[in-house]
Design an enzyme around this catalytic site. Structure first.
Site, PDB file in Angstrom:
ATOM      1  N   HIS A 189      -9.247   1.293  18.207  1.00 37.31           N
ATOM      2  CA  HIS A 189      -8.831   2.621  17.079  1.00 37.31           C
ATOM      3  C   HIS A 189     -10.066   3.276  16.565  1.00 37.31           C
ATOM      4  O   HIS A 189     -10.132   3.217  15.189  1.00 37.31           O
ATOM      5  CB  HIS A 189      -7.709   2.171  16.177  1.00 37.31           C
ATOM      6  CG  HIS A 189      -7.170   3.016  15.295  1.00 37.31           C
ATOM      7  ND1 HIS A 189      -6.536   4.157  16.116  1.00 37.31           N
ATOM      8  CD2 HIS A 189      -6.983   3.284  14.220  1.00 37.31           C
ATOM      9  CE1 HIS A 189      -6.001   5.253  15.054  1.00 37.31           C
ATOM     10  NE2 HIS A 189      -6.355   4.448  13.944  1.00 37.31           N
ATOM     11  N   ARG A 215      -0.598  11.758  19.174  1.00 40.77           N
ATOM     12  CA  ARG A 215      -1.535  12.771  18.941  1.00 40.77           C
ATOM     13  C   ARG A 215      -1.797  13.177  20.263  1.00 40.77           C
ATOM     14  O   ARG A 215      -1.866  14.500  20.740  1.00 40.77           O
ATOM     15  CB  ARG A 215      -2.767  12.185  18.482  1.00 40.77           C
ATOM     16  CG  ARG A 215      -2.610  11.915  16.977  1.00 40.77           C
ATOM     17  CD  ARG A 215      -3.912  11.426  16.217  1.00 40.77           C
ATOM     18  NE  ARG A 215      -3.777  11.596  14.871  1.00 40.77           N
ATOM     19  CZ  ARG A 215      -4.142  11.046  14.007  1.00 40.77           C
ATOM     20  NH1 ARG A 215      -5.062   9.840  14.184  1.00 40.77           N
ATOM     21  NH2 ARG A 215      -4.115  10.889  12.522  1.00 40.77           N
ATOM     22  N   VAL A 230      -0.020   7.057   3.313  1.00 40.32           N
ATOM     23  CA  VAL A 230       0.340   6.815   4.681  1.00 40.32           C
ATOM     24  C   VAL A 230       1.635   5.768   4.331  1.00 40.32           C
ATOM     25  O   VAL A 230       2.719   5.920   5.008  1.00 40.32           O
ATOM     26  CB  VAL A 230      -0.356   5.979   5.303  1.00 40.32           C
ATOM     27  CG1 VAL A 230       0.156   5.346   6.677  1.00 40.32           C
ATOM     28  CG2 VAL A 230      -1.763   6.474   5.706  1.00 40.32           C
ATOM     29  N   GLY A 256       0.939  -1.086  -0.044  1.00 42.69           N
ATOM     30  CA  GLY A 256       0.053   0.134   0.043  1.00 42.69           C
ATOM     31  C   GLY A 256       0.968   1.246  -0.047  1.00 42.69           C
ATOM     32  O   GLY A 256       1.115   1.646   1.060  1.00 42.69           O
TER      33      GLY A 256
HETATM   34  N1  APR Z   1      -2.830  -4.422  -3.002  1.00 44.38           N
HETATM   35  C1  APR Z   1      -1.780  -3.479  -3.001  1.00 44.38           C
HETATM   36  N2  APR Z   1      -2.300  -2.059  -2.775  1.00 44.38           N
HETATM   37  C2  APR Z   1      -3.659  -1.748  -2.726  1.00 44.38           C
HETATM   38  C3  APR Z   1      -4.358  -2.785  -2.859  1.00 44.38           C
HETATM   39  C4  APR Z   1      -4.188  -4.194  -3.058  1.00 44.38           C
HETATM   40  N3  APR Z   1      -4.991  -5.200  -3.099  1.00 44.38           N
HETATM   41  N4  APR Z   1      -5.821  -2.504  -2.816  1.00 44.38           N
HETATM   42  C5  APR Z   1      -5.434  -0.921  -2.644  1.00 44.38           C
HETATM   43  N5  APR Z   1      -4.219  -0.621  -2.451  1.00 44.38           N
HETATM   44  C6  APR Z   1      -3.275   0.617  -2.245  1.00 44.38           C
HETATM   45  C7  APR Z   1      -4.032   1.587  -3.207  1.00 44.38           C
HETATM   46  O1  APR Z   1      -3.770   1.614  -4.505  1.00 44.38           O
HETATM   47  C8  APR Z   1      -3.539   2.932  -2.508  1.00 44.38           C
HETATM   48  O2  APR Z   1      -2.390   3.348  -3.333  1.00 44.38           O
HETATM   49  O3  APR Z   1      -3.454   1.248  -1.009  1.00 44.38           O
HETATM   50  C9  APR Z   1      -2.932   2.568  -1.151  1.00 44.38           C
HETATM   51  C10 APR Z   1      -3.884   3.341  -0.018  1.00 44.38           C
HETATM   52  O4  APR Z   1      -3.258   4.594  -0.123  1.00 44.38           O
HETATM   53  P1  APR Z   1      -4.255   5.712   0.060  1.00 44.38           P
HETATM   54  O5  APR Z   1      -5.555   5.649  -1.016  1.00 44.38           O
HETATM   55  O6  APR Z   1      -3.446   6.976  -0.117  1.00 44.38           O
HETATM   56  O7  APR Z   1      -4.682   5.635   1.559  1.00 44.38           O
HETATM   57  P2  APR Z   1      -4.021   5.883   2.988  1.00 44.38           P
HETATM   58  O8  APR Z   1      -4.098   7.575   3.310  1.00 44.38           O
HETATM   59  O9  APR Z   1      -2.588   5.798   2.843  1.00 44.38           O
HETATM   60  O10 APR Z   1      -4.739   4.901   3.740  1.00 44.38           O
HETATM   61  C11 APR Z   1      -4.455   3.494   3.752  1.00 44.38           C
HETATM   62  O11 APR Z   1      -4.396   3.320   6.129  1.00 44.38           O
HETATM   63  O12 APR Z   1      -4.444   4.565   7.618  1.00 44.38           O
HETATM   64  C12 APR Z   1      -5.279   3.924   6.950  1.00 44.38           C
HETATM   65  O13 APR Z   1      -7.673   4.341   6.998  1.00 44.38           O
HETATM   66  C13 APR Z   1      -6.444   4.154   6.190  1.00 44.38           C
HETATM   67  O14 APR Z   1      -7.137   2.075   5.690  1.00 44.38           O
HETATM   68  C14 APR Z   1      -6.603   3.163   5.103  1.00 44.38           C
HETATM   69  C15 APR Z   1      -5.202   2.764   4.920  1.00 44.38           C
END
Ligand code: APR
Length: 304
Positions: free
Chosen positions: A171, A147, A9, A5
């Protein structure tokens, strides 16, 4: 180590970890090319900062093989007005698929779960991975506690370095359990500096710590979540034995079983090396019980 991901984050976590030269990094995401681009960008920063780590990106799992730590952040993030709990169906199917891949390629890894709703995703990861409980750890209290500490420092006017405070429980905004009675500033109890009314206000702001940012930015937070994940990774990779509240699978501690929820743990090379049972008073105990109840309710929505 691996980060699955590579969104907001994910790349912020990679940044904090690279700055501290904690480990070589593999970024994985389903968005084509994106993780390679972000990895390259971070790698190009290393000469300027004298950082000796390798960073690669991938859309697959081959490069992640034999990772010692895998951070799971894949999923969708909440938008303004949403709760973390509303993400459960979509994120559960994503996390399940990710865990299957990760465990196949890195059977000896310690897994850090970040995807929300956090306690449910940690439970899902524990069940799907089949790993021992000390190797499946959710980032919850690590974030909520930093926080809480930041807000206490602002109120008291003393360096964040000297402010120690923790948040246990679920959380979620409603059910997290900040513990002001255990908070201190350089060893001096928080109550010495702050009135009960102001402590309540700090606790309330801590609960909405993530929501406040989501309202301001339009998507969920990333600097503090990334820093808190990096703190957990560092504790494990460097065997630091840090005491950090994290979501872990309970086997009787706090009178609870078969649930993942935030409690103080000692993190070292063995993952969760100890669960610390706090002497909670009646009010704290009741808040923690209610929090466990909320997580159990969320778990009923999980299709395992
Ligand atoms: N495999 C790999 N990556 C994936 C998959 C998958 N099957 N499905 C989604 N992703 C990736 C998305 O392509 C995206 O780049 O996960 C990433 C999530 O990043 P953001 O959309 O920027 O979200 P972010 O703010 O990083 O949060 C991600 O962490 O804090 C938690 O609530 C938040 O559940 C959320 C997660």
């Amino acid at each position: 180590m691996t980060i699955v991901g590579a969104g907001m984050v994910g790349h912020t976590t990679a940044h904090w970890l690279a700055v501290d030269q904690v480990a070589d990094l593999v970024l994985v995401d389903i968005i084509e090319k994106m993780p390679s681009g972000k990895a390259l960008d971070l790698l190009q920063a290393t000469p300027v900062r004298g950082i000796d780590v390798k960073v690669v990106g991938s859309n697959g799992y081959e490069e992640t093989a034999a990772s010692d730590v895998v951070v799971i952040i894949a999923g969708i993030a909440r938008k303004p007005g949403m709760t973390r709990e509303q993400l459960i169906d979509t994120n559960a199917s994503i996390v399940k698929r990710v865990v299957e891949q990760v465990t196949r390629h890195s059977p000896d890894a310690t897994l850090i779960v970040v995807t929300n709703p956090l306690d449910a995703m940690t439970y899902l990861t524990y069940k799907v991975s089949g790993f021992a409980r000390h190797r499946v750890i959710g980032e919850s209290g690590a974030l909520d506690s930093t926080r809480f500490r930041a807000f206490i420092s602002m109120e008291v006017g003393v360096s964040v370095e000297d402010v120690h405070a923790m948040v246990i429980g679920a959380h979620t905004d409603k059910d997290m359990v900040p513990l002001p009675r255990f908070a201190h500033v350089g060893g001096v109890p928080l109550s010495h500096f702050v009135s009960p009314e102001r402590i309540e206000a700090i606790v309330a702001r801590t609960r909405r710590g993530g929501a406040e940012i989501t309202e301001l930015v339009g998507t969920s937070a990333f600097f503090a979540p990334g820093a808190a994940i990096a703190q957990m990774v560092m504790a494990i990779m460097r065997d630091k034995k840090r005491l950090i509240p994290c979501s872990v699978y309970l086997e009787g501690e706090y009178g609870e079983k078969d649930v993942c929820i935030g409690v103080p743990v000692v993190l070292g090379s063995g993952g969760v090396e100890r669960v610390i049972e706090l002497p909670l008073n009646d009010q704290e105990q009741a808040a923690f019980k209610a929090s466990v109840g909320a997580v159990r309710e969320m778990l009923t929505a999980l299709k395992l």
